[in-house]
Design a protein around this motif. Structure first.
Motif, PDB file in Angstrom:
ATOM      1  N   UNK A  91      -1.787   3.880  -0.493  1.00  0.00           N
ATOM      2  CA  UNK A  91      -2.824   3.687  -1.292  1.00  0.00           C
ATOM      3  C   UNK A  91      -3.588   2.467  -1.143  1.00  0.00           C
ATOM      4  N   UNK A  92      -4.893   2.491  -0.843  1.00  0.00           N
ATOM      5  CA  UNK A  92      -5.426   1.054  -0.638  1.00  0.00           C
ATOM      6  C   UNK A  92      -5.877   0.383  -2.044  1.00  0.00           C
ATOM      7  N   UNK A  93      -6.438   0.871  -2.873  1.00  0.00           N
ATOM      8  CA  UNK A  93      -7.090   0.130  -4.178  1.00  0.00           C
ATOM      9  C   UNK A  93      -5.876  -0.316  -4.960  1.00  0.00           C
ATOM     10  N   UNK A  94      -6.227  -1.646  -5.444  1.00  0.00           N
ATOM     11  CA  UNK A  94      -5.289  -2.053  -6.277  1.00  0.00           C
ATOM     12  C   UNK A  94      -5.314  -1.186  -7.717  1.00  0.00           C
ATOM     13  N   UNK A  95      -6.526  -0.841  -7.982  1.00  0.00           N
ATOM     14  CA  UNK A  95      -6.419  -0.183  -9.469  1.00  0.00           C
ATOM     15  C   UNK A  95      -5.764   1.101  -9.330  1.00  0.00           C
ATOM     16  N   UNK A  96      -5.970   1.736  -8.272  1.00  0.00           N
ATOM     17  CA  UNK A  96      -5.241   2.995  -7.743  1.00  0.00           C
ATOM     18  C   UNK A  96      -3.729   2.885  -7.991  1.00  0.00           C
ATOM     19  N   UNK A  97      -3.294   1.760  -7.402  1.00  0.00           N
ATOM     20  CA  UNK A  97      -1.760   1.515  -7.399  1.00  0.00           C
ATOM     21  C   UNK A  97      -1.323   1.251  -8.666  1.00  0.00           C
ATOM     22  N   UNK A 119       0.769  -1.240   0.069  1.00  0.00           N
ATOM     23  CA  UNK A 119      -0.034  -0.036   0.159  1.00  0.00           C
ATOM     24  C   UNK A 119       0.819   1.343   0.123  1.00  0.00           C
ATOM     25  N   UNK A 148     -11.783  12.046  -6.836  1.00  0.00           N
ATOM     26  CA  UNK A 148     -10.809  10.931  -6.881  1.00  0.00           C
ATOM     27  C   UNK A 148      -9.588  11.565  -5.937  1.00  0.00           C
ATOM     28  N   UNK A 149      -9.906  11.448  -4.830  1.00  0.00           N
ATOM     29  CA  UNK A 149      -8.788  12.210  -3.822  1.00  0.00           C
ATOM     30  C   UNK A 149      -7.446  11.231  -3.666  1.00  0.00           C
ATOM     31  N   UNK A 150      -7.783   9.792  -4.108  1.00  0.00           N
ATOM     32  CA  UNK A 150      -6.562   8.842  -4.096  1.00  0.00           C
ATOM     33  C   UNK A 150      -5.473   9.183  -5.122  1.00  0.00           C
TER      34      UNK A 150
END
Lengths: 307, 59
Positions: free
Chosen positions: A191-197, A179, A245-247
């Motif tokens: 960063x939590x979500x795989x797609x955002x990573x 993360x 999309x704050x991530x």
């Protein structure tokens, strides 16, 4: 009425030539603002009109003073009030627009731009005053020469310092470790979500800014300066994000131990050279510049001298 | 102001408290729930550990 008429009326010649140089000065300084400010024609008209007023005020002051009409100086005070309103106007407009930006300018950058707009009007007044003064004292040819010197000086100094003056800018790999997202060795965020990573690993671009001295460390740590960098680079390279999309927000984080500044961008255009040029040429905000080193040294010297 | 909007977890016993809790059967469902909550709440999903996500709003 023709040019010859002007020459036999030195007051009018001073006012005319002074005003002309005042306006030209404003014009020269307005051009460099396009990067910081949208170049729509009406904004341009407003500032040219104010530049004309500034030039006229500066130019008229000289014959008024030479004719011992000292109350004319109060006009300049009125002008100062007028141009303070220019600063307010710019601040309000930019603040209102800032809510609509995907990556905000931030209040420090807005304040910086507003101050520049006000200051440049005073420079116009000054150029017009100086030109008009020389015309009145030494004739129109000398006045034109003085005006040209003013123009050259303004042209030379219209650009302030940039990030390149205070920091060494280097590329740094964006690492996604579980993360944790890191730029070089500066920790950026979780960063939590795989797609955002995946997006960050694919679209992310990292820089590390190393301050050149201790003063620069303070400047780079300034939140307003950091936001200005993020905004400018995002403007020039586009930004891979949307509202809500704050991530995926571009980030600037300080490496606490080293004072280095890590920058994470998500540009539309993945061109490292362009990005580097964009970072290097971000203006240094007046409000972010501090000189603690000099002040501390002076305090130390005083302490030694006083025993 | 940072506010925890929701917690998504696969381990019921490891969480509790005031924020809305969402239980997922497996990691895949946890990712999916966190994705939906992120978009719905206009917030960012952060991974706390192997089993839990925090949905955090920075207003």
């Amino acid at each position: 009425m023709n040019a010859a008429w002007l020459l036999v009326h030195p007051d009018m010649a001073g006012v005319t030539i002074g005003t002309a140089f005042g306006v030209t000065t404003r014009y020269v300084m307005l051009r460099s603002d396009y990067r910081q400010y949208p170049a729509y024609p009406h904004g341009w008209i407003i500032h040219m009109a104010l530049g004309l007023i500034a030039g006229a005020l500066g130019a008229v002051a000289v014959p008024a003073l030479l004719n011992k009409n000292y109350t004319a100086i109060t006009f300049l005070a009125m002008a100062a009030q007028q141009f303070r309103d220019v600063r307010n106007m710019e601040r309000n407009t930019l603040n209102a627009l800032d809510d609509q930006e995907l990556v905000r300018r931030g209040s420090a950058y807005i304040e910086g731009i507003a101050v520049v707009f006000e200051g440049r009007n005073y420079l116009s007044i000054f150029a017009a005053f100086l030109t008009s003064l020389v015309v009145s004292l030494a004739g129109w040819a000398a006045g034109v020469a003085a005006g040209l010197v003013c123009l050259a000086a303004v042209y030379r100094f219209r650009k302030g310092k940039t990030i390149a003056d205070v920091a060494r800018v280097e590329f740094a790999p964006v690492r996604v470790e579980g993360p944790n997202v890191l730029v070089g060795d500066v920790y950026m965020m979780n960063v939590g979500l795989d797609e955002n990573r995946d997006i960050i690993a694919k679209q992310g671009m990292g820089f590390v800014l190393t301050p050149k001295n201790d003063d620069a460390k303070v400047t780079l740590a300034n939140l307003g300066q950091r936001q200005a960098i993020l905004h400018d680079v995002s403007t020039r390279l586009g930004v891979y994000r949307d509202d809500g999309e704050p991530a995926l927000l571009p980030l600037a984080k300080l490496g606490l131990a080293t004072g280095k500044l890590g920058l994470l961008f998500l540009p539309r255009e993945l061109d490292p050279q362009k990005a580097l040029r964009a970072v290097v040429s971000v203006p240094l905000l007046e409000s972010a510049v501090r000189k603690p080193v000099e002040a501390n040294r002076r305090a130390q010297e005083e302490a030694v001298r006083d025993g | 102001m940072v506010k925890i909007m929701a917690v998504v977890t696969t381990e019921k016993e490891s969480v509790g408290g005031g924020a809305p809790l969402f239980y997922a059967r497996d990691k895949e469902e946890m990712q999916e729930l966190a994705h939906l909550l992120e978009k719905l709440l206009n917030a960012a999903a952060h991974q706390l550990n192997e089993h839990s996500f925090l949905i955090v709003y920075r207003g």
